[in-house]
Design a protein around this motif. Structure first.
Motif, PDB file in Angstrom:
ATOM      1  N   LEU A   1       0.867  -1.331  -0.044  1.00 52.29           N
ATOM      2  CA  LEU A   1       0.229   0.188   0.006  1.00 52.29           C
ATOM      3  C   LEU A   1       0.949   1.232  -0.052  1.00 52.29           C
ATOM      4  N   GLY A   2       2.313   1.105   0.420  1.00 49.31           N
ATOM      5  CA  GLY A   2       3.040   2.322   0.364  1.00 49.31           C
ATOM      6  C   GLY A   2       3.368   2.624   1.747  1.00 49.31           C
ATOM      7  N   ALA A   3       3.459   2.061   2.734  1.00 47.95           N
ATOM      8  CA  ALA A   3       3.923   2.192   4.160  1.00 47.95           C
ATOM      9  C   ALA A   3       5.518   2.314   3.886  1.00 47.95           C
ATOM     10  N   ASP A   4       6.061   3.080   4.435  1.00 49.23           N
ATOM     11  CA  ASP A   4       7.467   3.272   4.476  1.00 49.23           C
ATOM     12  C   ASP A   4       8.064   2.457   5.642  1.00 49.23           C
ATOM     13  N   ASP A   5       7.502   1.999   6.659  1.00 50.30           N
ATOM     14  CA  ASP A   5       8.255   1.005   7.465  1.00 50.30           C
ATOM     15  C   ASP A   5       7.285   0.504   8.318  1.00 50.30           C
ATOM     16  N   TYR A   6       7.405  -0.666   8.947  1.00 52.21           N
ATOM     17  CA  TYR A   6       6.529  -1.321   9.916  1.00 52.21           C
ATOM     18  C   TYR A   6       7.195  -1.974  11.045  1.00 52.21           C
ATOM     19  N   VAL A   7       6.623  -1.742  12.218  1.00 51.49           N
ATOM     20  CA  VAL A   7       6.882  -2.295  13.516  1.00 51.49           C
ATOM     21  C   VAL A   7       5.962  -3.030  14.020  1.00 51.49           C
ATOM     22  N   THR A   8       6.156  -3.962  14.863  1.00 48.95           N
ATOM     23  CA  THR A   8       5.313  -5.226  15.088  1.00 48.95           C
ATOM     24  C   THR A   8       5.234  -4.928  16.844  1.00 48.95           C
ATOM     25  N   LYS A   9       4.060  -4.633  17.463  1.00 55.29           N
ATOM     26  CA  LYS A   9       3.572  -4.908  18.728  1.00 55.29           C
ATOM     27  C   LYS A   9       4.079  -6.296  19.396  1.00 55.29           C
ATOM     28  N   PRO A  10       4.722  -6.260  20.832  1.00 53.27           N
ATOM     29  CA  PRO A  10       5.100  -5.189  21.662  1.00 53.27           C
ATOM     30  C   PRO A  10       6.575  -4.595  20.844  1.00 53.27           C
ATOM     31  N   PHE A  11       6.538  -3.162  21.167  1.00 49.30           N
ATOM     32  CA  PHE A  11       7.731  -2.805  20.358  1.00 49.30           C
ATOM     33  C   PHE A  11       8.553  -1.745  21.372  1.00 49.30           C
ATOM     34  N   SER A  12       9.612  -1.315  21.129  1.00 53.61           N
ATOM     35  CA  SER A  12      10.403  -0.323  21.940  1.00 53.61           C
ATOM     36  C   SER A  12      10.105   0.941  21.694  1.00 53.61           C
ATOM     37  N   PRO A  13       9.516   1.849  22.289  1.00 55.84           N
ATOM     38  CA  PRO A  13       9.516   3.168  21.713  1.00 55.84           C
ATOM     39  C   PRO A  13      10.492   3.931  21.418  1.00 55.84           C
ATOM     40  N   ARG A  14      11.897   3.617  21.911  1.00 55.34           N
ATOM     41  CA  ARG A  14      12.975   4.070  21.316  1.00 55.34           C
ATOM     42  C   ARG A  14      13.128   3.492  19.789  1.00 55.34           C
ATOM     43  N   GLU A  15      12.918   2.332  19.458  1.00 58.24           N
ATOM     44  CA  GLU A  15      12.881   1.821  18.139  1.00 58.24           C
ATOM     45  C   GLU A  15      12.059   2.698  17.276  1.00 58.24           C
ATOM     46  N   VAL A  16      10.643   2.981  17.742  1.00 59.58           N
ATOM     47  CA  VAL A  16       9.932   3.605  16.824  1.00 59.58           C
ATOM     48  C   VAL A  16      10.329   5.103  16.721  1.00 59.58           C
ATOM     49  N   VAL A  17      10.963   5.837  17.544  1.00 58.40           N
ATOM     50  CA  VAL A  17      11.505   7.007  17.508  1.00 58.40           C
ATOM     51  C   VAL A  17      12.754   6.900  16.286  1.00 58.40           C
ATOM     52  N   ALA A  18      13.421   5.967  16.313  1.00 60.75           N
ATOM     53  CA  ALA A  18      14.565   5.753  15.571  1.00 60.75           C
ATOM     54  C   ALA A  18      14.176   5.542  14.173  1.00 60.75           C
ATOM     55  N   ARG A  19      13.134   4.802  13.911  1.00 58.24           N
ATOM     56  CA  ARG A  19      12.384   4.591  12.634  1.00 58.24           C
ATOM     57  C   ARG A  19      11.856   5.818  12.026  1.00 58.24           C
ATOM     58  N   VAL A  20      11.178   6.464  12.907  1.00 51.71           N
ATOM     59  CA  VAL A  20      10.569   7.621  12.400  1.00 51.71           C
ATOM     60  C   VAL A  20      11.703   8.867  11.868  1.00 51.71           C
ATOM     61  N   ALA A  21      12.628   9.000  12.940  1.00 49.86           N
ATOM     62  CA  ALA A  21      13.657   9.818  12.554  1.00 49.86           C
ATOM     63  C   ALA A  21      14.403   9.571  11.330  1.00 49.86           C
ATOM     64  N   ALA A  22      14.484   8.250  11.040  1.00 48.96           N
ATOM     65  CA  ALA A  22      15.165   7.821   9.844  1.00 48.96           C
ATOM     66  C   ALA A  22      14.318   8.407   8.480  1.00 48.96           C
ATOM     67  N   ILE A  23      12.947   8.033   8.527  1.00 47.89           N
ATOM     68  CA  ILE A  23      12.070   8.453   7.622  1.00 47.89           C
ATOM     69  C   ILE A  23      12.210   9.877   7.446  1.00 47.89           C
ATOM     70  N   LEU A  24      12.297  10.578   8.389  1.00 46.55           N
ATOM     71  CA  LEU A  24      12.106  12.210   8.108  1.00 46.55           C
ATOM     72  C   LEU A  24      13.281  12.493   7.679  1.00 46.55           C
ATOM     73  N   ARG A  25      14.376  12.086   7.987  1.00 47.37           N
ATOM     74  CA  ARG A  25      15.943  12.393   7.529  1.00 47.37           C
ATOM     75  C   ARG A  25      15.926  12.156   6.010  1.00 47.37           C
ATOM     76  N   ARG A  26      15.159  11.354   5.552  1.00 48.47           N
ATOM     77  CA  ARG A  26      15.177  11.111   4.112  1.00 48.47           C
ATOM     78  C   ARG A  26      14.350  12.169   3.431  1.00 48.47           C
ATOM     79  N   VAL A  27      13.302  12.205   3.971  1.00 46.08           N
ATOM     80  CA  VAL A  27      12.246  13.418   3.542  1.00 46.08           C
ATOM     81  C   VAL A  27      13.148  14.963   3.329  1.00 46.08           C
ATOM     82  N   HIS A  28      13.707  15.197   4.612  1.00 41.86           N
ATOM     83  CA  HIS A  28      14.215  16.617   4.475  1.00 41.86           C
ATOM     84  C   HIS A  28      15.755  16.734   4.267  1.00 41.86           C
TER      85      HIS A  28
END
Length: 236
Positions: A97-124
């Protein structure tokens, strides 16, 4: 725009998870908004477009799959999927469908933040100095600064991750990239991601270019990985 100026919309029917992610993201310097389901998320986005959406798959009223479809119909806003189960079908469908990444619960909040930051860095981020601003071979043309890909003048509706992958292949047309090499170039060295995720993005890229006539944009080298194809519009 700096990453710390970005806003993330957290969409999950579990208020505890929304609170947990919002706290972790805010601690990393990101602004957050919250929505309890897909309908509320789309209503929020209609008022103010976020920079990225964290989207749970299993929600009442409108689930994450349908919400992502509607987001993709409107543009290429980055999407990070969450799922309460490690279901390969959900993962593949989400990526197609075009998702940029995927995280399975239960997850580490730090991992989610790292993946969000990686996507945003690629955007900007700006294109690296060694990469030309524009690239053209056969029917394929890329505009690195505008993050646009076209086939014979018609724009392909790529996500941020999809564009990053095809641009990686175009940076070295003669090179065969392993899946690990693609992950390193697109996400950064040491980023944890499965080969299947890259395969799903490649499949999605091929489908989008093939719909425009670009049936040979990406070539598979069996047992090795992927490289840029001949881009002549002819089946390999």
């Amino acid at each position: 725009m700096a990453i710390m100026q970005c806003t993330v919309l957290v969409v999950d029917d579990d208020p505890h998870i929304r609170e947990l992610l919002a706290f972790a993201l805010q601690k990393a310097g990101l602004a957050t908004r919250e929505a309890a389901d897909g309908e509320a998320a789309l209503a929020d986005m209609a008022e103010r477009t976020p920079d990225l959406v964290i989207l749970d798959i299993n929600m009442p009223r409108m689930d994450g799959i349908e919400t992502c479809r509607r987001i993709r119909a409107q543009g290429d806003l980055p999407v990070l999927f969450l799922s309460s189960r490690d279901d390969e079908i959900d993962r593949i469908l989400g990526m197609e469908l075009g998702a940029d990444d995927y995280v399975t619960k239960p997850f580490s909040p730090r991992e989610v933040v790292a993946r969000v930051a990686a996507i945003l860095r690629r955007v900007h981020r700006r294109p690296p100095p060694q990469t030309p601003g524009r690239f053209s071979i056969g029917g394929l043309s890329l505009d690195a600064e505008g993050w646009r890909a076209k086939w014979r003048g018609v724009e392909a509706p790529l996500t941020v991750t999809e564009f990053s992958i095809v641009r990686t292949l175009a940076d070295a047309p003669a090179r065969v990239f392993t899946r690990d090499a693609i992950i390193d170039r697109v996400y950064g060295p040491g980023f944890a991601m499965t080969d299947r995720t890259i395969d799903s993005h490649i499949r999605n890229l091929r489908s989008k270019f093939a719909a425009l006539g670009g049936v040979d944009v990406i070539e598979t080298r069996a047992g090795v990985g992927y490289q840029l194809g001949q881009c002549q519009g002819e089946a390999p």
